[in-house]
Scaffold this active site. Sequence first.
Site, PDB file in Angstrom:
ATOM      1  N   HIS A  47      19.218   5.565  24.098  1.00 46.24           N
ATOM      2  CA  HIS A  47      17.891   6.128  24.359  1.00 46.24           C
ATOM      3  C   HIS A  47      16.745   5.209  23.884  1.00 46.24           C
ATOM      4  O   HIS A  47      15.785   4.971  24.603  1.00 46.24           O
ATOM      5  CB  HIS A  47      17.739   7.475  23.663  1.00 46.24           C
ATOM      6  CG  HIS A  47      18.834   8.447  23.981  1.00 46.24           C
ATOM      7  ND1 HIS A  47      19.407   8.543  25.216  1.00 46.24           N
ATOM      8  CD2 HIS A  47      19.464   9.383  23.225  1.00 46.24           C
ATOM      9  CE1 HIS A  47      20.333   9.490  25.210  1.00 46.24           C
ATOM     10  NE2 HIS A  47      20.393  10.013  24.006  1.00 46.24           N
ATOM     11  N   ARG A 107      40.761  21.579  31.632  1.00 53.30           N
ATOM     12  CA  ARG A 107      42.133  21.945  31.302  1.00 53.30           C
ATOM     13  C   ARG A 107      42.269  23.392  30.848  1.00 53.30           C
ATOM     14  O   ARG A 107      43.314  23.801  30.385  1.00 53.30           O
ATOM     15  CB  ARG A 107      42.664  21.008  30.213  1.00 53.30           C
ATOM     16  CG  ARG A 107      42.846  19.585  30.703  1.00 53.30           C
ATOM     17  CD  ARG A 107      43.088  18.673  29.541  1.00 53.30           C
ATOM     18  NE  ARG A 107      42.036  18.842  28.548  1.00 53.30           N
ATOM     19  CZ  ARG A 107      42.064  18.354  27.323  1.00 53.30           C
ATOM     20  NH1 ARG A 107      43.092  17.661  26.922  1.00 53.30           N
ATOM     21  NH2 ARG A 107      41.063  18.553  26.488  1.00 53.30           N
ATOM     22  N   LYS A 114      27.187   9.635  28.342  1.00 56.83           N
ATOM     23  CA  LYS A 114      27.274   8.797  27.161  1.00 56.83           C
ATOM     24  C   LYS A 114      28.263   9.422  26.190  1.00 56.83           C
ATOM     25  O   LYS A 114      28.535  10.609  26.325  1.00 56.83           O
ATOM     26  CB  LYS A 114      25.910   8.599  26.524  1.00 56.83           C
ATOM     27  CG  LYS A 114      25.304   9.870  25.937  1.00 56.83           C
ATOM     28  CD  LYS A 114      24.149   9.570  25.033  1.00 56.83           C
ATOM     29  CE  LYS A 114      24.588   9.275  23.624  1.00 56.83           C
ATOM     30  NZ  LYS A 114      24.175  10.262  22.625  1.00 56.83           N
ATOM     31  N   GLU A 159      14.411  13.797  14.382  1.00 53.71           N
ATOM     32  CA  GLU A 159      14.905  15.140  14.696  1.00 53.71           C
ATOM     33  C   GLU A 159      14.886  15.957  13.426  1.00 53.71           C
ATOM     34  O   GLU A 159      15.205  15.452  12.346  1.00 53.71           O
ATOM     35  CB  GLU A 159      16.332  15.071  15.224  1.00 53.71           C
ATOM     36  CG  GLU A 159      16.422  14.509  16.619  1.00 53.71           C
ATOM     37  CD  GLU A 159      17.856  14.602  17.124  1.00 53.71           C
ATOM     38  OE1 GLU A 159      18.186  15.616  17.738  1.00 53.71           O
ATOM     39  OE2 GLU A 159      18.619  13.661  16.887  1.00 53.71           O
ATOM     40  N   LYS A 187      13.205  11.971  31.178  1.00 55.36           N
ATOM     41  CA  LYS A 187      12.005  12.606  30.620  1.00 55.36           C
ATOM     42  C   LYS A 187      10.768  12.026  31.305  1.00 55.36           C
ATOM     43  O   LYS A 187      10.609  10.805  31.371  1.00 55.36           O
ATOM     44  CB  LYS A 187      11.924  12.367  29.099  1.00 55.36           C
ATOM     45  CG  LYS A 187      13.038  13.069  28.299  1.00 55.36           C
ATOM     46  CD  LYS A 187      12.874  12.804  26.810  1.00 55.36           C
ATOM     47  CE  LYS A 187      14.101  13.232  26.024  1.00 55.36           C
ATOM     48  NZ  LYS A 187      14.144  14.625  25.612  1.00 55.36           N
ATOM     49  N   LYS A 232      18.077  11.969  11.748  1.00 59.91           N
ATOM     50  CA  LYS A 232      18.214  13.431  11.730  1.00 59.91           C
ATOM     51  C   LYS A 232      17.663  13.941  10.405  1.00 59.91           C
ATOM     52  O   LYS A 232      17.544  13.189   9.441  1.00 59.91           O
ATOM     53  CB  LYS A 232      19.685  13.815  11.858  1.00 59.91           C
ATOM     54  CG  LYS A 232      20.286  13.354  13.186  1.00 59.91           C
ATOM     55  CD  LYS A 232      21.235  14.378  13.770  1.00 59.91           C
ATOM     56  CE  LYS A 232      21.876  13.893  15.043  1.00 59.91           C
ATOM     57  NZ  LYS A 232      21.162  14.300  16.251  1.00 59.91           N
ATOM     58  N   ASP A 274      24.520   6.630  18.463  1.00 60.87           N
ATOM     59  CA  ASP A 274      24.182   7.900  19.105  1.00 60.87           C
ATOM     60  C   ASP A 274      22.816   7.862  19.794  1.00 60.87           C
ATOM     61  O   ASP A 274      22.627   8.452  20.850  1.00 60.87           O
ATOM     62  CB  ASP A 274      24.212   9.014  18.042  1.00 60.87           C
ATOM     63  CG  ASP A 274      24.005  10.392  18.631  1.00 60.87           C
ATOM     64  OD1 ASP A 274      24.713  10.726  19.606  1.00 60.87           O
ATOM     65  OD2 ASP A 274      23.134  11.151  18.126  1.00 60.87           O
ATOM     66  N   ASP A 320      21.476   8.480  31.047  1.00 63.89           N
ATOM     67  CA  ASP A 320      20.813   8.423  29.745  1.00 63.89           C
ATOM     68  C   ASP A 320      19.672   9.430  29.880  1.00 63.89           C
ATOM     69  O   ASP A 320      18.687   9.167  30.571  1.00 63.89           O
ATOM     70  CB  ASP A 320      20.262   7.018  29.471  1.00 63.89           C
ATOM     71  CG  ASP A 320      19.656   6.926  28.078  1.00 63.89           C
ATOM     72  OD1 ASP A 320      18.802   7.762  27.752  1.00 63.89           O
ATOM     73  OD2 ASP A 320      20.051   6.035  27.309  1.00 63.89           O
ATOM     74  N   HIS A 321      19.812  10.577  29.231  1.00 61.64           N
ATOM     75  CA  HIS A 321      18.874  11.656  29.566  1.00 61.64           C
ATOM     76  C   HIS A 321      17.431  11.332  29.173  1.00 61.64           C
ATOM     77  O   HIS A 321      16.502  11.934  29.699  1.00 61.64           O
ATOM     78  CB  HIS A 321      19.349  13.009  29.018  1.00 61.64           C
ATOM     79  CG  HIS A 321      19.060  13.248  27.568  1.00 61.64           C
ATOM     80  ND1 HIS A 321      19.850  12.791  26.561  1.00 61.64           N
ATOM     81  CD2 HIS A 321      18.035  13.896  26.964  1.00 61.64           C
ATOM     82  CE1 HIS A 321      19.344  13.159  25.398  1.00 61.64           C
ATOM     83  NE2 HIS A 321      18.241  13.829  25.613  1.00 61.64           N
TER      84      HIS A 321
HETATM   85  C1  BG6 Z   1      21.756  13.019  22.292  1.00 58.64           C
HETATM   86  C2  BG6 Z   1      22.366  12.746  20.945  1.00 58.64           C
HETATM   87  O1  BG6 Z   1      22.045  11.977  23.191  1.00 58.64           O
HETATM   88  O2  BG6 Z   1      20.349  13.152  22.153  1.00 58.64           O
HETATM   89  C3  BG6 Z   1      22.020  13.856  19.954  1.00 58.64           C
HETATM   90  O3  BG6 Z   1      23.768  12.653  21.067  1.00 58.64           O
HETATM   91  C4  BG6 Z   1      20.528  14.076  19.904  1.00 58.64           C
HETATM   92  O4  BG6 Z   1      22.509  13.577  18.663  1.00 58.64           O
HETATM   93  C5  BG6 Z   1      19.946  14.220  21.313  1.00 58.64           C
HETATM   94  O5  BG6 Z   1      20.279  15.242  19.144  1.00 58.64           O
HETATM   95  C6  BG6 Z   1      18.424  14.227  21.250  1.00 58.64           C
HETATM   96  O6  BG6 Z   1      17.899  14.513  22.525  1.00 58.64           O
HETATM   97  P1  BG6 Z   1      16.436  15.128  22.678  1.00 58.64           P
HETATM   98  O7  BG6 Z   1      16.215  15.154  24.142  1.00 58.64           O
HETATM   99  O8  BG6 Z   1      16.482  16.487  22.039  1.00 58.64           O
HETATM  100  O9  BG6 Z   1      15.517  14.216  21.939  1.00 58.64           O
END
Ligand code: BG6
Length: 510
Positions: A247, A47, A155, A223, A189, A348, A242, A184-185
């Site tokens: 994940h 937008r 997500k 993290e 990996k 975190k 989250d 889902d990233h």
């Molecule tokens: C994301 C979360 O999906 O994954 C974040 O929303 C998180 O909060 C992140 O920091 C962590 O991804 P990675 O690949 O750095 O472990």
Amino acid sequence: MNDTKNQMLIIFGASGDLTARKLVPALFNLFRDSHVPENFVVLGVSRSNLTDIEFREKVVLESEYLKEKVTVKDYGLIDTFSKKIYYEDLGENYDTNYEKLAKKISDLNSAYNTEENYIFYLSTPPNLFEAISKNLANQNLNDETQGFKRLIVEKPFGYNLESAQKLNKGIQNYFKESQIYRIDHYLGKETVQNLLVTRFANSIFEPLWNRNYIDYIEITNAEKVGVGVRGGYYDNSGALRDMFQNHLLQIVSLIVMEPPIAANSREIRNEKVKALRSLRIMRDEETIKQNTIRAQYISSNVGGKTINGYREEEGVNPESTTETYAAIKFFVDNWRWKDVPFYVRTAKRMPTKVTEVVIHFKAPHHQIFQDSDALNKDNKLIIRIQPDEGILVKFGVKVPGQGFKVERANLDFYYSDLEETNVMEAYERLLLDAMQGDATLYARADEVEAAWKFVDPILNYWKNGKDVRMYGYSAGAWGPENADDLIDGTGIWRNPGANLVDDPSYCVIC
Ligand code: BG6
């Protein structure tokens, strides 16, 4: 290698952070390494009032995320790459008439000969997914009579089971399940995919992969960072939504699943769904109370610097009860895993960034070396997802000298030692898979719903239950002290260090 057809990638929410931070750098790598087809074009849609040139400057030419990745020899390529990127302003909102957008897509299709093969990447809030799907369908942009039409959705996929079901239905009104790719990233990996290979390509592990030999399983996702600038989003989400629902339960499903009959998307995803459906859902408050811990980081002084507590973060309600730490103990109700506890935690503001899976094996049935400190001498298989990616086996060896004293030794493997060093980043791999029509590493509707089914009662209890506790932990510490109480027997989590072979409780806090 699979065939990558000529195609166009249309990114909705293109002026948002994800496009510049993850998608464009991943696309550039694919382009540089000749993975994109000859006829390929990217159209950013959002937008903001931007021209093609302004958009290219924002996400490519002046992007801080790309600068870091580009070497001197890539500079010529950057220019060619940026010319493949276009922009379309959708105006006021995403629920509007897409006629103008359809015309732009059609013009680019003719100019680049992308054969009406389109991927629509929805990098927008989930409440827009259905409206965007409907508007695309109104322009026949879901019709695969000529060329494929795929939809990638980011997500969070839903806020709970009900909203995820609604979302699935909403999108499936316009796109078939086989056209939908839920990203889902973590599945992108290499080390997460390697869980499958470790299990199913080695006859030394699979026979032991069950209740007869495994004592318990521990997964840590830590993290070092706090919520940063995402306080607004995170405060409505929390660690369970989250990270855990998506994940971490994906990782769990790869550990729990039965061997698939083939390595294709249908068979692997069938087994993953079955695994998720076998997680024992905690239904009563007492069980949830005893088996879950939630906590928030509180302000602390790390290396002479004051770190904000969660409630002081920008965008966070000062009275927030959103968890930044979640630890869950659960069981899996099937033949293979009966009575084997799983302990999974995510948080975190921990001492270091690390994700690892620890398989703790049972002690030998008959202990003949009475001297050994049995607690510390169990065999462990440690699968390191990140960083210092690798695998470590801990096993007992004899201490030289009189008698039979047992000490722990390490057998370790590091990804960095492999000759093939060009490991694709998660988004790169996942985008390429979608471009080639391979959905193995994307979550299916029933998979996402099974994960929410497990998580929902915990979220409900944390929100509405009686006597729900919220613990505090100092930023930079390994969570609240009582989290160890969750672990039966030894009563301690393995607190991993920055390196695979660091001993537990190793700490990096500067
Ligand atoms: C994301 C979360 O999906 O994954 C974040 O929303 C998180 O909060 C992140 O920091 C962590 O991804 P990675 O690949 O750095 O472990």
